[in-house]
Write a protein that holds these residues in place. Structure first.
Motif, PDB file in Angstrom:
ATOM      1  N   GLU A 200     -32.759  21.756 -92.194  1.00  0.00           N
ATOM      2  CA  GLU A 200     -34.047  21.788 -91.506  1.00  0.00           C
ATOM      3  C   GLU A 200     -33.952  22.523 -90.182  1.00  0.00           C
ATOM      4  OE1 GLU A 200     -37.455  18.772 -89.695  1.00  0.00           O
ATOM      5  OE2 GLU A 200     -36.033  18.016 -91.195  1.00  0.00           O
ATOM      6  N   LYS A 201     -32.875  22.299 -89.445  1.00  0.00           N
ATOM      7  CA  LYS A 201     -32.718  22.997 -88.169  1.00  0.00           C
ATOM      8  C   LYS A 201     -32.642  24.506 -88.384  1.00  0.00           C
ATOM      9  CE  LYS A 201     -30.144  23.041 -83.849  1.00  0.00           C
ATOM     10  NZ  LYS A 201     -29.104  22.407 -83.028  1.00  0.00           N
ATOM     11  N   ALA A 202     -31.974  24.921 -89.455  1.00  0.00           N
ATOM     12  CA  ALA A 202     -31.865  26.350 -89.758  1.00  0.00           C
ATOM     13  C   ALA A 202     -33.230  26.939 -90.114  1.00  0.00           C
ATOM     14  CB  ALA A 202     -30.881  26.577 -90.899  1.00  0.00           C
ATOM     15  N   GLU A 203     -34.022  26.199 -90.870  1.00  0.00           N
ATOM     16  CA  GLU A 203     -35.363  26.670 -91.210  1.00  0.00           C
ATOM     17  C   GLU A 203     -36.210  26.859 -89.959  1.00  0.00           C
ATOM     18  OE1 GLU A 203     -36.108  24.812 -95.688  1.00  0.00           O
ATOM     19  OE2 GLU A 203     -36.918  23.777 -93.917  1.00  0.00           O
ATOM     20  N   ILE A 204     -36.122  25.925 -89.036  1.00  0.00           N
ATOM     21  CA  ILE A 204     -36.883  26.012 -87.787  1.00  0.00           C
ATOM     22  C   ILE A 204     -36.406  27.200 -86.964  1.00  0.00           C
ATOM     23  CG2 ILE A 204     -37.292  24.851 -85.574  1.00  0.00           C
ATOM     24  CD1 ILE A 204     -37.204  22.187 -87.188  1.00  0.00           C
ATOM     25  N   GLY A 209     -38.909  28.919 -84.447  1.00  0.00           N
ATOM     26  CA  GLY A 209     -38.951  27.614 -83.809  1.00  0.00           C
ATOM     27  C   GLY A 209     -40.026  26.687 -84.331  1.00  0.00           C
ATOM     28  N   THR A 210     -40.674  27.057 -85.434  1.00  0.00           N
ATOM     29  CA  THR A 210     -41.743  26.224 -86.003  1.00  0.00           C
ATOM     30  C   THR A 210     -41.267  25.507 -87.258  1.00  0.00           C
ATOM     31  OG1 THR A 210     -42.693  27.852 -87.544  1.00  0.00           O
ATOM     32  CG2 THR A 210     -43.364  28.010 -85.225  1.00  0.00           C
ATOM     33  N   ASN A 211     -42.038  24.492 -87.656  1.00  0.00           N
ATOM     34  CA  ASN A 211     -41.746  23.790 -88.906  1.00  0.00           C
ATOM     35  C   ASN A 211     -42.576  24.355 -90.052  1.00  0.00           C
ATOM     36  OD1 ASN A 211     -44.225  22.885 -88.107  1.00  0.00           O
ATOM     37  ND2 ASN A 211     -43.761  20.700 -88.250  1.00  0.00           N
ATOM     38  N   ALA A 213     -41.807  26.095 -92.676  1.00  0.00           N
ATOM     39  CA  ALA A 213     -41.279  25.900 -94.025  1.00  0.00           C
ATOM     40  C   ALA A 213     -41.696  24.537 -94.580  1.00  0.00           C
ATOM     41  CB  ALA A 213     -39.752  26.032 -94.020  1.00  0.00           C
ATOM     42  N   LYS A 214     -41.629  23.508 -93.755  1.00  0.00           N
ATOM     43  CA  LYS A 214     -42.051  22.172 -94.203  1.00  0.00           C
ATOM     44  C   LYS A 214     -43.556  22.155 -94.494  1.00  0.00           C
ATOM     45  CE  LYS A 214     -40.314  18.414 -92.493  1.00  0.00           C
ATOM     46  NZ  LYS A 214     -39.917  17.327 -91.567  1.00  0.00           N
ATOM     47  N   PHE A 215     -44.315  22.885 -93.695  1.00  0.00           N
ATOM     48  CA  PHE A 215     -45.763  22.953 -93.911  1.00  0.00           C
ATOM     49  C   PHE A 215     -46.080  23.544 -95.279  1.00  0.00           C
ATOM     50  CE2 PHE A 215     -49.572  25.703 -93.628  1.00  0.00           C
ATOM     51  CZ  PHE A 215     -50.545  24.715 -93.493  1.00  0.00           C
ATOM     52  N   PHE A 216     -45.422  24.639 -95.617  1.00  0.00           N
ATOM     53  CA  PHE A 216     -45.691  25.285 -96.898  1.00  0.00           C
ATOM     54  C   PHE A 216     -45.206  24.453 -98.082  1.00  0.00           C
ATOM     55  CE2 PHE A 216     -46.134  29.367 -94.456  1.00  0.00           C
ATOM     56  CZ  PHE A 216     -47.446  29.593 -94.824  1.00  0.00           C
ATOM     57  N   ARG A 217     -44.247  23.552 -97.836  1.00  0.00           N
ATOM     58  CA  ARG A 217     -43.815  22.649 -98.903  1.00  0.00           C
ATOM     59  C   ARG A 217     -44.710  21.410 -98.984  1.00  0.00           C
ATOM     60  NH1 ARG A 217     -38.398  23.936 -97.081  1.00  0.00           N
ATOM     61  NH2 ARG A 217     -38.358  22.011 -95.861  1.00  0.00           N
ATOM     62  N   GLY A 218     -45.690  21.317 -98.060  1.00  0.00           N
ATOM     63  CA  GLY A 218     -46.611  20.182 -98.064  1.00  0.00           C
ATOM     64  C   GLY A 218     -46.033  18.929 -97.442  1.00  0.00           C
ATOM     65  N   GLN A 219     -44.943  19.070 -96.671  1.00  0.00           N
ATOM     66  CA  GLN A 219     -44.307  17.903 -96.073  1.00  0.00           C
ATOM     67  C   GLN A 219     -44.950  17.500 -94.745  1.00  0.00           C
ATOM     68  OE1 GLN A 219     -40.343  19.807 -96.387  1.00  0.00           O
ATOM     69  NE2 GLN A 219     -39.690  17.976 -97.507  1.00  0.00           N
ATOM     70  N   ASP A 221     -48.807  18.249 -92.350  1.00  0.00           N
ATOM     71  CA  ASP A 221     -50.166  18.766 -92.529  1.00  0.00           C
ATOM     72  C   ASP A 221     -50.490  19.938 -91.622  1.00  0.00           C
ATOM     73  OD1 ASP A 221     -50.281  17.456 -90.146  1.00  0.00           O
ATOM     74  OD2 ASP A 221     -51.886  16.068 -90.702  1.00  0.00           O
ATOM     75  N   LYS A 222     -49.605  20.274 -90.699  1.00  0.00           N
ATOM     76  CA  LYS A 222     -49.784  21.458 -89.855  1.00  0.00           C
ATOM     77  C   LYS A 222     -48.413  21.882 -89.343  1.00  0.00           C
ATOM     78  CE  LYS A 222     -50.768  18.613 -85.785  1.00  0.00           C
ATOM     79  NZ  LYS A 222     -51.740  18.325 -84.708  1.00  0.00           N
ATOM     80  N   TYR A 223     -48.306  23.121 -88.954  1.00  0.00           N
ATOM     81  CA  TYR A 223     -47.024  23.522 -88.399  1.00  0.00           C
ATOM     82  C   TYR A 223     -47.183  23.873 -86.935  1.00  0.00           C
ATOM     83  CZ  TYR A 223     -47.925  28.622 -88.997  1.00  0.00           C
ATOM     84  OH  TYR A 223     -48.416  29.898 -88.936  1.00  0.00           O
ATOM     85  N   THR A 224     -46.119  23.579 -86.204  1.00  0.00           N
ATOM     86  CA  THR A 224     -46.175  23.729 -84.761  1.00  0.00           C
ATOM     87  C   THR A 224     -44.813  24.137 -84.235  1.00  0.00           C
ATOM     88  OG1 THR A 224     -46.843  22.618 -82.704  1.00  0.00           O
ATOM     89  CG2 THR A 224     -45.588  21.325 -84.300  1.00  0.00           C
ATOM     90  N   TRP A 225     -44.761  24.521 -82.989  1.00  0.00           N
ATOM     91  CA  TRP A 225     -43.509  24.915 -82.336  1.00  0.00           C
ATOM     92  C   TRP A 225     -42.726  23.652 -82.009  1.00  0.00           C
ATOM     93  CZ3 TRP A 225     -43.000  26.654 -76.584  1.00  0.00           C
ATOM     94  CH2 TRP A 225     -41.706  27.138 -76.350  1.00  0.00           C
ATOM     95  N   VAL A 226     -41.538  23.501 -82.575  1.00  0.00           N
ATOM     96  CA  VAL A 226     -40.779  22.267 -82.387  1.00  0.00           C
ATOM     97  C   VAL A 226     -39.425  22.468 -81.712  1.00  0.00           C
ATOM     98  CG1 VAL A 226     -41.901  21.059 -84.278  1.00  0.00           C
ATOM     99  CG2 VAL A 226     -39.862  22.418 -84.749  1.00  0.00           C
ATOM    100  N   ASP A 227     -38.927  23.700 -81.680  1.00  0.00           N
ATOM    101  CA  ASP A 227     -37.614  23.935 -81.068  1.00  0.00           C
ATOM    102  C   ASP A 227     -37.455  25.437 -80.842  1.00  0.00           C
ATOM    103  OD1 ASP A 227     -35.057  23.578 -80.071  1.00  0.00           O
ATOM    104  OD2 ASP A 227     -34.385  22.324 -81.743  1.00  0.00           O
ATOM    105  N   PHE A 228     -36.333  25.820 -80.255  1.00  0.00           N
ATOM    106  CA  PHE A 228     -36.050  27.250 -80.085  1.00  0.00           C
ATOM    107  C   PHE A 228     -35.900  27.916 -81.446  1.00  0.00           C
ATOM    108  CE2 PHE A 228     -32.810  30.576 -80.214  1.00  0.00           C
ATOM    109  CZ  PHE A 228     -33.413  31.533 -79.406  1.00  0.00           C
TER     110      PHE A 228
END
Length: 376
Positions: A200-204, A209-211, A213-219, A221-228
């Motif tokens: 997950e860290k690698a995907e971000i 720095g956004t999530n 990948a999780k958004f497109f997998r439906g995990q 409900d929105k994607y946002t900036w979560v890390d560098f």
């Protein structure tokens, strides 16, 4: 003129690029990117593989995932491309260069432990010419000292160590699909993650720095900036080009291996007479015919050989200038121990033309021209 390299082309590349264009999805992580990732994961039995914009950015990601801090140290060979070092420098690490083995041109595993300090965090091993480093020893050292291992397997896609694919043994593996590699997408690479805790860290990191990948997998409900993060996704057009090559991977490798074996057989007489040294293959290694090199007596003879062959239409080339002797090497690192082999062996090594589609006539001309130099 027989070029040193011609980028591989198998015939389906334009069709697949056209398909990518017509899908109206030409940025990263489209259908062709996913096909390539899945092929690599399946073929190499890898935990997770993600295409990147280059082998260099795969290394950037690997070092970033190791969470290096300013002043931490990374052990690596000096005989490698600048990308190996740049990725560590980008994280603020200091470079500690270790001498190579003269037989494989890989880092000397017996000299690594003496280079470890309380600041050492990572060992980066480079599998030169697709020939494996002594990974059992390196992994044992890393385990005992609590260090991460990054495999710079840029030249080693499909090569093996004791039956395991290179890039899947350390914590992270990095491949290159540059136009000079066995399989190409022009500019591109891949990061191999061998511990799912980093997935997950690698995907971000790869998705700015956004999530996403999780958004497109439906995990989520929105994607946002979560890390560098940064943008490490290659264009879908590049992935489409690569997919044609991965589909023909066995065909490409067979063709390259025929050239490698031809050189190795035809140059045995020069080696037997002591005029050149040919590549050494450890018992634990299954190589991928990425490169065929030989070693001349010294720098002067190598220079004369390259000039002789060029005048007769055959391009031979030398390889790396040791990093520790370069301006940036002095600035960002130091050499641990004595440089017994790195400089000496680098000055002797010369690479022969080797690419997919090299004809029998061209192979013979390369060998005959080299023999003509040593017979004169």
């Amino acid at each position: 003129m027989i070029n040193f390299n011609i980028p591989p082309y198998v015939g389906k590349e334009l069709d697949y690029v056209k398909q990518a264009i017509e899908s109206h999805k030409i940025c990263g992580d489209g259908a062709f990117t996913k096909k390539c990732n899945e092929w690599l994961e399946s073929r190499f039995d890898a935990e997770k593989v993600m295409l990147t914009t280059s082998g260099s950015t795969a290394l950037d990601m690997a070092f970033e995932l190791c969470e290096l801090k300013q002043g931490d140290e990374v052990i690596l060979p000096s005989y490698t491309f600048s990308s190996t070092a740049n990725a560590a420098v980008l994280c603020g690490a200091r470079l500690v260069f270790v001498d190579i083995r003269p037989d494989t041109m890989n880092i000397d595993e017996k000299k690594i432990e003496a280079a470890i300090t309380d600041r050492t965090k990572v060992i980066c091993c480079v599998h030169y010419a697709g020939v494996a480093c002594e990974m059992d020893t390196i992994m044992d050292i890393a385990t005992r000292h609590g260090l991460k291992v990054i495999e710079d397997a840029a030249q080693a896609v499909t090569s093996k160590y004791k039956g395991r694919y290179l890039g899947t043994i350390g914590d992270f593996g990095c491949y290159s699909f540059h136009e000079t590699k066995n399989f190409s997408m022009g500019e591109g690479g891949a990061l191999v993650i061998n511990n799912r805790e980093y997935n997950e860290k690698a995907e971000i990191l790869r998705e700015k720095g956004t999530n996403r990948a999780k958004f497109f997998r439906g995990q989520v409900d929105k994607y946002t900036w979560v890390d560098f993060g940064d943008s490490y996704l290659p264009s879908e057009l590049n992935a489409a080009y690569l997919w044609a090559q991965l589909e023909s991977a066995d065909k490409i490798e067979k063709d390259r291996m025929e050239t490698w074996n031809y050189y190795n057989e035809q140059l045995q007489d020069l080696a037997a007479s002591g005029k050149v040294e040919l590549p050494f293959l450890p018992e634990y290694c299954e190589h991928n015919a990425h490169m065929y090199y030989m070693k001349c007596r010294d720098l002067q003879e190598r220079t004369a050989l390259i000039d002789y062959c060029k005048k007769r239409g055959v391009m031979l080339v030398f390889h790396y200038i040791p990093l520790h002797s370069a301006p940036a090497g002095y600035k960002f690192g130091r050499f641990a121990g004595e440089d017994i082999y790195t400089t000496r062996e680098s000055e002797r090594l010369v690479r022969l033309p080797l690419y997919y589609g090299l004809t029998n006539t061209d192979r013979k001309k390369v060998v005959d021209t080299i023999k003509g130099f040593f017979d004169k």
